[in-house]
Write a protein that holds these residues in place. Structure first.
Motif, PDB file in Angstrom:
ATOM      1  N   ALA A   1       0.834  -1.208   0.000  1.00 25.25           N
ATOM      2  CA  ALA A   1       0.000   0.000   0.000  1.00 25.25           C
ATOM      3  C   ALA A   1       0.868   1.258   0.000  1.00 25.25           C
ATOM      4  N   GLY A   2       2.021   1.181   0.648  1.00 19.97           N
ATOM      5  CA  GLY A   2       2.921   2.331   0.746  1.00 19.97           C
ATOM      6  C   GLY A   2       3.471   2.758  -0.601  1.00 19.97           C
ATOM      7  N   ALA A   3       3.507   1.847  -1.566  1.00 21.44           N
ATOM      8  CA  ALA A   3       4.086   2.153  -2.881  1.00 21.44           C
ATOM      9  C   ALA A   3       3.071   2.800  -3.812  1.00 21.44           C
ATOM     10  N   CYS A   4       1.784   2.747  -3.461  1.00 20.18           N
ATOM     11  CA  CYS A   4       0.720   3.249  -4.336  1.00 20.18           C
ATOM     12  C   CYS A   4       0.920   4.730  -4.627  1.00 20.18           C
ATOM     13  N   LEU A   5       0.742   5.118  -5.890  1.00 18.76           N
ATOM     14  CA  LEU A   5       0.991   6.505  -6.273  1.00 18.76           C
ATOM     15  C   LEU A   5      -0.185   7.423  -5.959  1.00 18.76           C
TER      16      LEU A   5
ATOM     17  N   ALA B   1      16.535  -6.736 -11.059  1.00 16.17           N
ATOM     18  CA  ALA B   1      15.131  -6.738 -11.498  1.00 16.17           C
ATOM     19  C   ALA B   1      14.240  -7.403 -10.456  1.00 16.17           C
ATOM     20  N   ASN B   2      13.007  -6.930 -10.418  1.00 16.60           N
ATOM     21  CA  ASN B   2      12.002  -7.545  -9.549  1.00 16.60           C
ATOM     22  C   ASN B   2      11.375  -8.730 -10.308  1.00 16.60           C
ATOM     23  N   PRO B   3      11.573  -9.947  -9.833  1.00 14.36           N
ATOM     24  CA  PRO B   3      11.042 -11.098 -10.570  1.00 14.36           C
ATOM     25  C   PRO B   3       9.600 -11.443 -10.197  1.00 14.36           C
ATOM     26  N   LEU B   4       8.977 -10.620  -9.323  1.00 15.87           N
ATOM     27  CA  LEU B   4       7.675 -11.060  -8.790  1.00 15.87           C
ATOM     28  C   LEU B   4       6.556 -11.019  -9.825  1.00 15.87           C
ATOM     29  N   ALA B   5       6.601 -10.064 -10.760  1.00 12.14           N
ATOM     30  CA  ALA B   5       5.566 -10.050 -11.807  1.00 12.14           C
ATOM     31  C   ALA B   5       5.649 -11.336 -12.632  1.00 12.14           C
ATOM     32  N   THR B   6       6.878 -11.778 -12.862  1.00 15.92           N
ATOM     33  CA  THR B   6       7.067 -13.009 -13.629  1.00 15.92           C
ATOM     34  C   THR B   6       6.621 -14.223 -12.806  1.00 15.92           C
ATOM     35  N   ILE B   7       6.951 -14.202 -11.528  1.00 19.39           N
ATOM     36  CA  ILE B   7       6.557 -15.320 -10.663  1.00 19.39           C
ATOM     37  C   ILE B   7       5.023 -15.364 -10.544  1.00 19.39           C
ATOM     38  N   LEU B   8       4.404 -14.185 -10.459  1.00 19.23           N
ATOM     39  CA  LEU B   8       2.932 -14.167 -10.412  1.00 19.23           C
ATOM     40  C   LEU B   8       2.332 -14.572 -11.767  1.00 19.23           C
ATOM     41  N   SER B   9       3.070 -14.310 -12.842  1.00 24.96           N
ATOM     42  CA  SER B   9       2.627 -14.809 -14.154  1.00 24.96           C
ATOM     43  C   SER B   9       2.715 -16.329 -14.182  1.00 24.96           C
ATOM     44  N   ALA B  10       3.715 -16.874 -13.496  1.00 24.36           N
ATOM     45  CA  ALA B  10       3.828 -18.333 -13.394  1.00 24.36           C
ATOM     46  C   ALA B  10       2.595 -18.895 -12.671  1.00 24.36           C
TER      47      ALA B  10
ATOM     48  N   THR C   1      12.855  -6.227  -3.518  1.00 25.15           N
ATOM     49  CA  THR C   1      13.820  -5.777  -4.516  1.00 25.15           C
ATOM     50  C   THR C   1      13.840  -4.245  -4.463  1.00 25.15           C
ATOM     51  N   ALA C   2      14.838  -3.643  -5.120  1.00 25.74           N
ATOM     52  CA  ALA C   2      15.067  -2.202  -4.985  1.00 25.74           C
ATOM     53  C   ALA C   2      13.833  -1.367  -5.354  1.00 25.74           C
ATOM     54  N   ASP C   3      13.089  -1.787  -6.385  1.00 24.87           N
ATOM     55  CA  ASP C   3      11.977  -0.975  -6.883  1.00 24.87           C
ATOM     56  C   ASP C   3      10.831  -0.829  -5.885  1.00 24.87           C
ATOM     57  N   ILE C   4      10.720  -1.752  -4.947  1.00 24.76           N
ATOM     58  CA  ILE C   4       9.616  -1.680  -3.975  1.00 24.76           C
ATOM     59  C   ILE C   4      10.154  -1.672  -2.540  1.00 24.76           C
ATOM     60  N   MET C   5      11.418  -1.253  -2.424  1.00 23.11           N
ATOM     61  CA  MET C   5      12.064  -1.278  -1.108  1.00 23.11           C
ATOM     62  C   MET C   5      11.352  -0.345  -0.116  1.00 23.11           C
ATOM     63  N   GLU C   6      11.211  -0.836   1.097  1.00 20.23           N
ATOM     64  CA  GLU C   6      10.612  -0.021   2.164  1.00 20.23           C
ATOM     65  C   GLU C   6      11.436  -0.223   3.424  1.00 20.23           C
ATOM     66  N   GLU C   7      11.376   0.752   4.312  1.00 17.87           N
ATOM     67  CA  GLU C   7      12.108   0.621   5.569  1.00 17.87           C
ATOM     68  C   GLU C   7      11.654  -0.602   6.346  1.00 17.87           C
ATOM     69  N   GLY C   8      12.612  -1.267   6.974  1.00 13.41           N
ATOM     70  CA  GLY C   8      12.246  -2.413   7.796  1.00 13.41           C
ATOM     71  C   GLY C   8      12.285  -3.730   7.036  1.00 13.41           C
TER      72      GLY C   8
ATOM     73  N   GLN D   1      16.682  -5.717   1.634  1.00 11.58           N
ATOM     74  CA  GLN D   1      16.750  -5.605   0.177  1.00 11.58           C
ATOM     75  C   GLN D   1      17.519  -6.771  -0.424  1.00 11.58           C
ATOM     76  N   VAL D   2      16.935  -7.361  -1.458  1.00 14.73           N
ATOM     77  CA  VAL D   2      17.572  -8.509  -2.106  1.00 14.73           C
ATOM     78  C   VAL D   2      17.570  -8.309  -3.623  1.00 14.73           C
ATOM     79  N   GLY D   3      18.380  -9.107  -4.299  1.00 15.96           N
ATOM     80  CA  GLY D   3      18.439  -9.041  -5.756  1.00 15.96           C
ATOM     81  C   GLY D   3      17.424  -9.979  -6.386  1.00 15.96           C
ATOM     82  N   CYS D   4      17.452  -9.987  -7.696  1.00 16.83           N
ATOM     83  CA  CYS D   4      16.486 -10.780  -8.468  1.00 16.83           C
ATOM     84  C   CYS D   4      16.565 -12.271  -8.110  1.00 16.83           C
ATOM     85  N   GLU D   5      17.792 -12.775  -8.126  1.00 13.18           N
ATOM     86  CA  GLU D   5      17.968 -14.199  -7.906  1.00 13.18           C
ATOM     87  C   GLU D   5      17.598 -14.607  -6.475  1.00 13.18           C
ATOM     88  N   GLU D   6      18.015 -13.765  -5.506  1.00 15.98           N
ATOM     89  CA  GLU D   6      17.681 -14.071  -4.105  1.00 15.98           C
ATOM     90  C   GLU D   6      16.162 -14.087  -3.934  1.00 15.98           C
TER      91      GLU D   6
END
Ligand code: IPM
Ligand code: MG
Length: 359
Positions: free
Chosen positions: A115-119, A293-302, A332-339, A342-347
């Motif tokens: 919710a915090g990322a919503c524009l 890269a954030n792989p979650l859109a791809t994982i949710l596509s899976a 991942t960096a694009d949706i990083m929030e405090e607390g 932060q991890v990379g695509c593969e992690e």
């Protein structure tokens, strides 16, 4: 059950994200005893480099021989100056046409975790955002003929043809209403019937199809108003039923306002299998190969692939739950929030897979 999935990683971050999606697919099927066989094929810029075509015939054949197609993304600045028939985008448009994928389903969901990322303004976001764009994918001005750039009276003119047949509108409208029946039973059909003939026909056919769905509340909205309403109050929408061009634009807008373009999956379906599943974001050449890269859109596509492509809802749910579990602690960096860590695509791919294994 054994099923074959054709992987089309494509360009840019495509390879990295599809690898994470594949991990999720393998982890989920390992839990249920179903098995998957993976094939690979080239599409987009990488296919052009290797074969001279962004969509080689072998790729079409490999897709047709599979039960579902899993695509990363295509495109990159190095191919921007190629002629239209060689551009990476032609690969995507071509495979949609070759597989008859006329229905594009693009859910836009504001996950509570994000919710915090919503524009949108907090009071607007609070009302929720859970809609799906049902976009026609093989017609409209994208494919309409004639089209060209020619010289008239000493200057160049470019033209395209916006065209829809009754049958093309009817079959996507049916998908829209069927989708609504499984959701909140509301369809908002998008057109520009105050100006365009294609839109007037669109509205007429949608009204006819609506007669078969008396439980669904149908509303019509001009595309310009819809673009505005999407930012003003997206909670009013359940199913947005659109043509190809309007859906292209509105689905990016719907995705962007959730604040996490890197989170949204999509499915492209026809009247027979295989269907195609891909994240809605692009190939992000600026961060390709950097494990960012954030792989979650791809994982949710899976997950969509398991549910809609292979009719394996148990695996789909496992993957979706694992994504929520991962988001609770990792970003991942694009949706990083405090607390969060932060991890990379593969992690991120490994974390989701481990949550699936533990589920
Ligand atoms: C999309 C993309 C494609 C489209 C491009 C890459 C041809 O923007 O899938 O929305 O316009 O359909
Ligand atoms: Mg688009």
């Amino acid at each position: 059950m054994n099923k074959t999935i054709c992987l089309l990683p494509g360009d840019g971050i495509g390879t990295e994200i599809v690898a994470q999606g594949k991990k999720a697919l393998e982890a989920a099927t390992a839990r249920t005893g179903n098995t998957l066989t993976f094939t690979h094929a080239l599409i987009g810029g990488c296919a052009y480099e290797a074969t001279g075509s962004p969509l080689p015939q072998e790729t079409i054949d490999a897709c047709k021989a599979s039960d579902a197609v899993f695509l990363g993304a295509v495109g990159g600045p190095q191919w921007d100056s190629l002629s239209p028939d060689k551009r990476p985008e032609k690969g995507i448009l071509g495979i949609r046409k070759a597989l008859g994928l006329f229905a594009n389903l693009r859910p836009a969901l504001l996950l509570p975790e994000l919710a915090g990322a919503c524009l949108l303004r907090a009071d607007t976001a609070q009302k929720g955002l859970d809609l799906i764009v049902v976009r026609e994918l093989t017609g409209d001005i994208y494919f309409g003929e004639p089209r060209d750039i020619v010289v008239r009276d000493g200057q160049k003119v470019g033209y395209n043809t916006m065209i829809y047949s009754e049958e093309e509108i009817r079959r996507i409208a049916v998908i829209g209403f069927e989708t609504a029946m499984k959701r909140r039973k509301r369809v908002c059909s998008i057109d520009k019937s105050n100006v365009l003939e294609t839109s007037r026909l669109w509205r007429e056919v949608v009204n006819n199809v609506a007669k078969d769905y008396p439980e669904v509340a149908l509303e019509h909205m001009y595309v310009d108003n819809a673009a505005m309403q999407l930012v003003r109050d997206p909670s009013q929408f359940d199913v947005l039923l659109t043509g190809n061009l309007f859906g292209d634009i509105l689905s990016d807008e719907a995705a962007a306002i959730t604040g996490s373009l890197g989170m949204l999956p999509s499915a492209s379906m026809g009247s027979s299998s295989p269907a195609l599943f891909e994240p809605i974001h692009g190939s992000a050449p600026d961060i390709a190969g950097q494990n960012k890269a954030n792989p979650l859109a791809t994982i949710l596509s899976a997950a969509m692939l398991m549910r809609l492509g292979l009719n394996m809802p148990e695996e789909a749910l496992m993957i979706e739950k694992a994504v929520s579990a991962a988001l609770a602690g990792y970003r991942t960096a694009d949706i990083m929030e405090e607390g969060k860590k932060q991890v990379g695509c593969e992690e991120m791919g490994d974390i989701v897979a481990s949550f699936i294994e533990k589920a």
